[in-house]
Every structure is written in structure tokens, then in C-alpha cells.
Design a protein around this motif. Structure first.
Motif, PDB file in Angstrom:
ATOM      1  N   MET A  13      35.564  43.779  50.152  1.00 47.62           N
ATOM      2  CA  MET A  13      35.281  44.311  48.965  1.00 47.62           C
ATOM      3  C   MET A  13      35.767  43.176  48.114  1.00 47.62           C
ATOM      4  SD  MET A  13      37.565  46.602  46.651  1.00 47.62           S
ATOM      5  CE  MET A  13      38.273  47.256  47.991  1.00 47.62           C
ATOM      6  N   ILE A  14      37.096  42.444  48.068  1.00 47.35           N
ATOM      7  CA  ILE A  14      37.582  41.632  47.310  1.00 47.35           C
ATOM      8  C   ILE A  14      37.937  40.188  48.207  1.00 47.35           C
ATOM      9  CG2 ILE A  14      39.122  40.923  45.675  1.00 47.35           C
ATOM     10  CD1 ILE A  14      39.349  43.699  44.953  1.00 47.35           C
ATOM     11  N   ASN A  15      37.009  39.314  48.111  1.00 49.69           N
ATOM     12  CA  ASN A  15      37.378  38.160  48.703  1.00 49.69           C
ATOM     13  C   ASN A  15      38.552  37.408  48.330  1.00 49.69           C
ATOM     14  OD1 ASN A  15      35.270  38.725  50.695  1.00 49.69           O
ATOM     15  ND2 ASN A  15      33.759  37.857  49.564  1.00 49.69           N
ATOM     16  N   ARG A  16      38.686  37.199  46.942  1.00 47.80           N
ATOM     17  CA  ARG A  16      39.795  36.430  46.373  1.00 47.80           C
ATOM     18  C   ARG A  16      40.108  37.054  45.099  1.00 47.80           C
ATOM     19  NH1 ARG A  16      35.943  32.512  47.203  1.00 47.80           N
ATOM     20  NH2 ARG A  16      35.489  32.418  45.049  1.00 47.80           N
ATOM     21  N   VAL A  17      41.348  37.657  45.179  1.00 46.33           N
ATOM     22  CA  VAL A  17      41.862  38.174  43.771  1.00 46.33           C
ATOM     23  C   VAL A  17      42.997  37.503  43.434  1.00 46.33           C
ATOM     24  CG1 VAL A  17      43.235  40.232  43.060  1.00 46.33           C
ATOM     25  CG2 VAL A  17      41.556  40.567  44.745  1.00 46.33           C
ATOM     26  N   SER A  32      40.046  51.382  45.081  1.00 49.13           N
ATOM     27  CA  SER A  32      39.217  52.173  44.407  1.00 49.13           C
ATOM     28  C   SER A  32      38.271  51.308  43.336  1.00 49.13           C
ATOM     29  CB  SER A  32      40.070  53.295  44.023  1.00 49.13           C
ATOM     30  OG  SER A  32      40.880  53.117  42.786  1.00 49.13           O
ATOM     31  N   ALA A  33      38.911  50.663  42.392  1.00 51.76           N
ATOM     32  CA  ALA A  33      38.518  49.815  41.451  1.00 51.76           C
ATOM     33  C   ALA A  33      37.286  48.898  41.872  1.00 51.76           C
ATOM     34  CB  ALA A  33      39.402  48.885  40.721  1.00 51.76           C
ATOM     35  N   GLY A  34      37.505  48.573  43.137  1.00 53.29           N
ATOM     36  CA  GLY A  34      36.731  47.503  43.707  1.00 53.29           C
ATOM     37  C   GLY A  34      35.282  48.325  44.401  1.00 53.29           C
ATOM     38  N   ILE A  35      35.597  49.304  44.901  1.00 50.65           N
ATOM     39  CA  ILE A  35      34.471  50.364  45.436  1.00 50.65           C
ATOM     40  C   ILE A  35      33.643  50.355  43.920  1.00 50.65           C
ATOM     41  CG2 ILE A  35      33.685  52.328  46.280  1.00 50.65           C
ATOM     42  CD1 ILE A  35      36.100  52.304  47.911  1.00 50.65           C
ATOM     43  N   GLY A  36      34.156  50.651  43.035  1.00 47.33           N
ATOM     44  CA  GLY A  36      33.257  51.313  41.864  1.00 47.33           C
ATOM     45  C   GLY A  36      32.543  50.117  41.138  1.00 47.33           C
ATOM     46  N   CYS A  37      33.127  48.847  41.237  1.00 43.88           N
ATOM     47  CA  CYS A  37      32.487  47.572  40.468  1.00 43.88           C
ATOM     48  C   CYS A  37      31.437  46.975  41.485  1.00 43.88           C
ATOM     49  CB  CYS A  37      33.485  46.808  40.000  1.00 43.88           C
ATOM     50  SG  CYS A  37      34.204  45.389  41.349  1.00 43.88           S
ATOM     51  N   VAL A  38      31.705  47.180  42.693  1.00 47.56           N
ATOM     52  CA  VAL A  38      31.017  46.474  43.543  1.00 47.56           C
ATOM     53  C   VAL A  38      29.670  47.271  43.890  1.00 47.56           C
ATOM     54  CG1 VAL A  38      30.436  46.067  46.048  1.00 47.56           C
ATOM     55  CG2 VAL A  38      32.624  45.158  45.145  1.00 47.56           C
ATOM     56  N   THR A  39      29.845  48.592  43.902  1.00 48.27           N
ATOM     57  CA  THR A  39      28.801  49.614  44.349  1.00 48.27           C
ATOM     58  C   THR A  39      27.996  50.154  43.112  1.00 48.27           C
ATOM     59  OG1 THR A  39      29.642  51.467  44.463  1.00 48.27           O
ATOM     60  CG2 THR A  39      29.609  50.405  46.481  1.00 48.27           C
ATOM     61  N   GLY A  40      28.652  50.126  41.972  1.00 47.64           N
ATOM     62  CA  GLY A  40      28.198  50.604  40.729  1.00 47.64           C
ATOM     63  C   GLY A  40      28.197  52.137  40.729  1.00 47.64           C
ATOM     64  N   HIS A  41      29.009  52.750  41.789  1.00 49.50           N
ATOM     65  CA  HIS A  41      29.062  54.234  42.091  1.00 49.50           C
ATOM     66  C   HIS A  41      30.386  54.742  41.822  1.00 49.50           C
ATOM     67  CE1 HIS A  41      24.777  54.557  42.387  1.00 49.50           C
ATOM     68  NE2 HIS A  41      24.908  53.774  43.290  1.00 49.50           N
ATOM     69  N   GLY A  42      30.730  55.895  41.818  1.00 48.17           N
ATOM     70  CA  GLY A  42      32.012  56.429  41.893  1.00 48.17           C
ATOM     71  C   GLY A  42      32.370  56.758  43.283  1.00 48.17           C
ATOM     72  N   LEU A  43      33.550  57.094  43.551  1.00 49.58           N
ATOM     73  CA  LEU A  43      34.297  57.485  44.798  1.00 49.58           C
ATOM     74  C   LEU A  43      33.495  58.450  45.523  1.00 49.58           C
ATOM     75  CD1 LEU A  43      37.934  57.181  44.880  1.00 49.58           C
ATOM     76  CD2 LEU A  43      36.268  55.624  45.748  1.00 49.58           C
ATOM     77  N   MET A  44      33.155  59.774  45.079  1.00 50.82           N
ATOM     78  CA  MET A  44      32.583  60.887  45.474  1.00 50.82           C
ATOM     79  C   MET A  44      31.060  60.597  45.870  1.00 50.82           C
ATOM     80  SD  MET A  44      34.572  63.156  46.584  1.00 50.82           S
ATOM     81  CE  MET A  44      36.263  63.228  46.354  1.00 50.82           C
ATOM     82  N   ASP A  45      30.631  59.900  44.770  1.00 51.07           N
ATOM     83  CA  ASP A  45      29.098  59.402  45.056  1.00 51.07           C
ATOM     84  C   ASP A  45      29.047  58.514  46.304  1.00 51.07           C
ATOM     85  OD1 ASP A  45      27.595  59.754  42.115  1.00 51.07           O
ATOM     86  OD2 ASP A  45      29.669  59.078  41.970  1.00 51.07           O
ATOM     87  N   ASP A  76      25.904  42.735  29.743  1.00 53.39           N
ATOM     88  CA  ASP A  76      26.016  41.652  30.563  1.00 53.39           C
ATOM     89  C   ASP A  76      26.765  41.903  31.764  1.00 53.39           C
ATOM     90  OD1 ASP A  76      28.469  42.139  29.513  1.00 53.39           O
ATOM     91  OD2 ASP A  76      28.845  39.997  29.007  1.00 53.39           O
ATOM     92  N   ARG A  77      26.830  43.274  32.212  1.00 51.94           N
ATOM     93  CA  ARG A  77      27.596  43.402  33.664  1.00 51.94           C
ATOM     94  C   ARG A  77      26.571  44.288  34.537  1.00 51.94           C
ATOM     95  NH1 ARG A  77      33.455  45.616  33.002  1.00 51.94           N
ATOM     96  NH2 ARG A  77      33.213  45.445  35.367  1.00 51.94           N
ATOM     97  N   ALA A  78      26.943  43.982  35.757  1.00 50.52           N
ATOM     98  CA  ALA A  78      25.855  44.793  36.751  1.00 50.52           C
ATOM     99  C   ALA A  78      26.872  45.293  37.958  1.00 50.52           C
ATOM    100  CB  ALA A  78      24.716  44.072  37.121  1.00 50.52           C
ATOM    101  N   PRO A  79      26.650  45.962  38.899  1.00 50.97           N
ATOM    102  CA  PRO A  79      27.510  46.131  40.143  1.00 50.97           C
ATOM    103  C   PRO A  79      27.296  44.585  40.901  1.00 50.97           C
ATOM    104  CG  PRO A  79      25.992  48.019  39.694  1.00 50.97           C
ATOM    105  CD  PRO A  79      25.448  47.064  38.723  1.00 50.97           C
ATOM    106  N   LEU A  80      28.430  44.461  41.647  1.00 51.99           N
ATOM    107  CA  LEU A  80      28.362  42.986  42.463  1.00 51.99           C
ATOM    108  C   LEU A  80      27.617  42.868  43.303  1.00 51.99           C
ATOM    109  CD1 LEU A  80      32.271  42.315  42.360  1.00 51.99           C
ATOM    110  CD2 LEU A  80      30.383  41.668  40.448  1.00 51.99           C
ATOM    111  N   PRO A  93      33.715  36.286  40.839  1.00 52.42           N
ATOM    112  CA  PRO A  93      35.068  35.625  40.574  1.00 52.42           C
ATOM    113  C   PRO A  93      35.612  35.967  39.189  1.00 52.42           C
ATOM    114  CG  PRO A  93      33.250  34.062  41.074  1.00 52.42           C
ATOM    115  CD  PRO A  93      32.422  35.317  41.108  1.00 52.42           C
ATOM    116  N   SER A  94      34.958  36.447  38.028  1.00 53.79           N
ATOM    117  CA  SER A  94      35.547  36.726  36.767  1.00 53.79           C
ATOM    118  C   SER A  94      36.135  38.281  36.834  1.00 53.79           C
ATOM    119  CB  SER A  94      34.717  36.300  35.567  1.00 53.79           C
ATOM    120  OG  SER A  94      33.610  37.086  35.717  1.00 53.79           O
ATOM    121  N   THR A  95      34.966  38.873  37.510  1.00 53.04           N
ATOM    122  CA  THR A  95      35.283  40.520  37.618  1.00 53.04           C
ATOM    123  C   THR A  95      36.333  40.859  38.458  1.00 53.04           C
ATOM    124  OG1 THR A  95      32.911  40.982  37.185  1.00 53.04           O
ATOM    125  CG2 THR A  95      34.308  42.535  38.410  1.00 53.04           C
TER     126      THR A  95
END
Length: 428
Positions: free
Chosen positions: A1-5, A68-81, A225-229, A237-239
Motif C-alpha cells: 500500500m505504501i511503498n515509502r512513508v 486504514s488511511a492507505g486503503i482509503g486513499c489508494v482505492t478511493g473507497h471506505g473499509l466496508m466498501d 486536484d486529487r484522485a485515488p492513487l 509521493p506527496s499523498t
């Protein structure tokens, strides 16, 4: 999910405060009146005996919330979705029912605690104050757009500094405190086991996972200016840097405040033989004769401030989880007519929280056991999150790196071990 934090550097050209959002709000909401009650209970009952737990769980909490934050920002969906898309519906429905029950009980306790705290400060009808706080929170969530509501929640996090100030006005012998962290005075029995599960369930809680993932989605949908990763990998990188800063600061803030609340209860209440605290307002009231009016007022004011932050988070997390589980549109950026199911659950959860304050249900016992339920329910949810974060079919190229896998699975194992220990020692 997060290659570099990257933690410790803000997004170039943007002040650190503006990098703090979902993670900071989530961390602060963890120290809600219910959490304050649990922290006060274990501090009064065990003294310094559970301070070690706060420091131990800090990196675990950072990891699982970053996941949990990474799942949201990568997929653009909440956990239960996401869980609904990849796992059996029975699992999804079982998780959401458990979350709903625990969150409503938590809401009831938080709403009642705010009313009781204001009564302590100015007198008057606690129940009326409680209803007013709940209705205010509900109206703000329903009628104010998320882009304008989020900064209000962010500012409310500052109310938690009341507990830092409380420690500053009481006399603390720091050498025994430090010693207890290095060599914890642990008593292994059923009472300690249940207290440990309640503490872990308060600190690492399912509603926090649902909320932070959902807020990442909200921020994507609220910005132009934002979209699911998965769709915009160049933003990664910035997200991911922002998520690293936001989550780390938020969880450290949360755990430091929890540490101070336990410390206050240990120094003032446990040391003076007051070992049975039933609520956050009772903890505040008990401080008055032992630590003075200033400590009492700071502690009570903190209950109101953090309650105003936590109540919308609890109600919102419940609505996000239910909407995701049933495949319904969710989000505070939508109008009520657009997301009727989501807002319906939010309203029902809030009203149920108010209504429970009118029943004969013992809110203190219910609160404590809701924390225990959270500690047990968190385990299967964390397992599913870890599996999702590790799978490229869900996360694409942004699957979890090894450090997050290690700490995420360690957090999951810790919660499972504590729950098993509680059941094994039950009745002994």
C-alpha cells in the motif's frame, strides 16, 4: 500500500498544520469521554500498572491507522466498501452489526458525559445539556458541508491540551513513573485482563479505522486536484508523505493525552485510595477535593471539548460502516437527499445515543463492555485489513511495505492475545 512513508517532513511549501487532517482528528477523537472514563478507571484501579501499555501500543496504533488511511486513499473507497467487494457478506454484516452496537453505546456514554461535565461546571439539568450537545453535533454534520466542517473538528483537537494542563497543576513524582514504564507493576488476574482489553479496545478501535479511511475518501471527493492513487499514481509521493505525517502526529498526540489521563488518575485517585471510578465526570469530581478546583475544572472542560469532537466521529463512522456494508452512497460531502441511507444511519445512531440516556441501562457498565466489545471486534477487522493491504488485486502497486506489515500484524496479534487472555482468565 505504501511503498515509502516519509515521516518528519511536510509537503514542500505547505505548513505542517495543513498536513494534519484525518489522522489528527482520528487520534484526538480516540480520547473521547468514554476513553477518558476507561483511562481514569485503569489509572485509579491499577495506578501506574498500565502506563506501559500506552507506550507499547503507540507504534501499533500508528501502523494500523496508516493502513486504514492507505486503503482509503489508494482505492478511493471506505473499509466496508472494500470488504464487501472481496469477502463474504456474512462477515461484513457481522462486523457492521458489532460496530453499530458498540458505537451507539459509546455515543450514549459520550453524550451523557458531556451533560454531566457541564452540570459539574455550571449546575443545571445534565440531561438537557446532553441532548443539546447531541443535537448540535447532528445539525452540524447534516447541514454544514464537509469542507467547512472538517476545520471545526481540527480546532476541537486543541481541547485535549486540558489534560496536559491538568498534569501541570498536580504534583507528580516522575521517578516512580519512569520506573513503572521500565518494570511495569503488573497484576495478572481476570480484572487486569479485562481492564487491558478495555484499554486496548479504547485505544485501537474499529470506528477509528472506518473513520480515517472514509475521511481520506472525503478529501479526495472534496478536492478538484486529487484522485485515488490507483488512478493517479504520480500523486503517491506527496499523498503518502502527508498520510505519514498526519497519522504519526495524530496517534502520538492521542497516546500522550491518554498517558496523562491515566497518570492523573494514578497520582491523585489511586494514591489516595479512590480506586473505583465509574465515569469521566466522576473522575473529574473526585479530583476537586484531592487536587483542587483548577485541576477539576480543566479535566471537566476537556470532557466537553473532546466530546464535541468524538460524537460526530462516532456517529459518522457508524454511518460510513453501514453504508459501505450495504453498498449505499456515503459521505458528508453529499446532500441528505443524495445519501439517504447514510444520513439515516447517522441520525438513528445519534438519536439512539440520546435515547439510551433516558433508559435504566447502566451507562457505566455498558461503556466498559463496549470497549471490551471493540477490543474483540477489532481482531477480525484488522485481519481483513491486513489481507487487503497486502493484496495487489486491491492495492495495485501500493501494497504494504514490510515495516507496516510487521507492526500491523503485531497490532493484530496483540489485540487477539489480550482477548484470549480475557476469556481464559474469566471467572478466576
Amino acid at each position: 500500500m505504501i511503498n515509502r512513508v516519509h515521516v518528519g517532513k511536510s509537503t514542500p511549501g505547505i505548513p505542517v498544520w495543513r498536513n494534519l487532517s484525518a489522522g489528527l482528528i482520528t487520534g484526538a477523537a480516540d480520547d473521547d469521554p468514554s476513553g477518558i472514563a476507561t483511562y481514569s478507571q485503569v489509572g485509579a484501579a491499577f495506578g501506574y500498572g498500565m502506563l506501559w501499555c500506552i507506550l507499547f501500543t503507540m507504534p501499533l496504533m500508528i501502523a494500523i491507522q496508516a493502513i486504514s488511511a492507505g486503503i482509503g486513499c489508494v482505492t478511493g473507497h471506505g473499509l466496508m466498501d472494500g470488504i464487501r467487494a472481496y469477502y463474504p457478506r456474512k462477515l461484513v454484516y457481522g462486523l457492521v452489526v458489532s460496530i453499530f452496537v458498540a458505537n451507539v453505546i459509546n455515543l450514549a456514554a459520550d453524550i451523557g458525559a458531556m451533560g454531566a461535565a457541564l452540570k459539574l461546571l455550571i449546575g443545571g439539568p445534565a440531561l438537557l445539556y446532553a441532548g443539546g450537545f447531541a443535537l448540535l453535533s447532528l445539525v452540524l454534520q447534516v447541514f454544514i458541508p464537509f469542507s467547512r466542517y472538517s476545520p471545526i473538528l481540527k480546532l476541537l483537537t486543541l481541547s485535549l491540551f486540558a489534560y496536559v494542563a491538568t498534569v501541570m497543576v498536580i504534583h507528580v513524582h516522575w521517578l516512580p513513573v519512569l520506573k513503572s514504564i521500565v518494570i511495569p507493576p503488573v497484576t495478572w488476574n481476570a480484572k487486569y485482563a479485562v481492564g487491558l482489553v478495555a484499554l486496548l479496545g479504547t485505544t485501537i478501535s474499529p470506528y477509528l479505522f472506518c473513520w480515517q479511511a472514509a475521511q481520506e475518501v472525503e478529501e479526495i471527493e472534496a478536492g478538484t486536484d486529487r484522485a485515488p492513487l490507483l488512478l493517479a499514481p504520480l500523486q503517491a509521493p506527496s499523498t503518502l508523505r502527508r498520510i505519514g505525517i498526519d497519522t504519526t502526529v495524530g496517534m502520538i498526540f492521542s497516546n500522550v493525552i491518554a498517558f496523562f489521563i491515566i497518570l492523573t488518575a494514578a497520582v491523585v485517585l489511586h494514591a489516595n485510595g479512590k480506586i473505583d471510578i465509574q465515569s469521566s465526570s466522576e473522575a473529574a469530581e473526585a479530583l476537586r477535593p484531592l487536587a483542587g478546583n483548577l485541576a477539576f475544572a480543566l479535566f471537566a472542560a476537556g470532557i466537553i471539548g473532546t466530546g464535541l469532537l468524538a460524537v460526530p466521529v462516532l456517529a459518522g463512522a457508524t454511518a460510513y460502516a453501514a453504508a459501505g456494508a450495504f453498498g449505499q452512497l456515503s459521505g458528508l460531502q453529499h446532500k441528505m437527499r443524495e445519501a439517504k441511507f447514510f444520513y439515516g444511519v447517522l441520525i438513528v445512531a445519534s438519536v439512539a445515543g440520546i435515547a439510551l440516556n433516558l433508559t435504566s441501562l447502566d451507562p457505566i457498565k455498558a461503556l466498559y463492555w463496549s470497549a471490551v466489545i471493540n477490543g474483540v471486534v477489532a481482531v477480525p477487522l484488522m485481519i481483513v485489513m491486513m489481507l487487503m493491504g497486502s493484496q495487489s488485486r486491491v492495492m495495485g502497486e501500493f501494497t504494504m511495505p514490510m515495516p507496516l506489515k510487521i507492526f500491523g500484524w503485531l497490532a493484530t496479534a496483540t489485540m487477539a492475545t489480550a482477548a484470549i487472555m480475557m476469556f481464559v482468565t474469566w471467572g478466576k
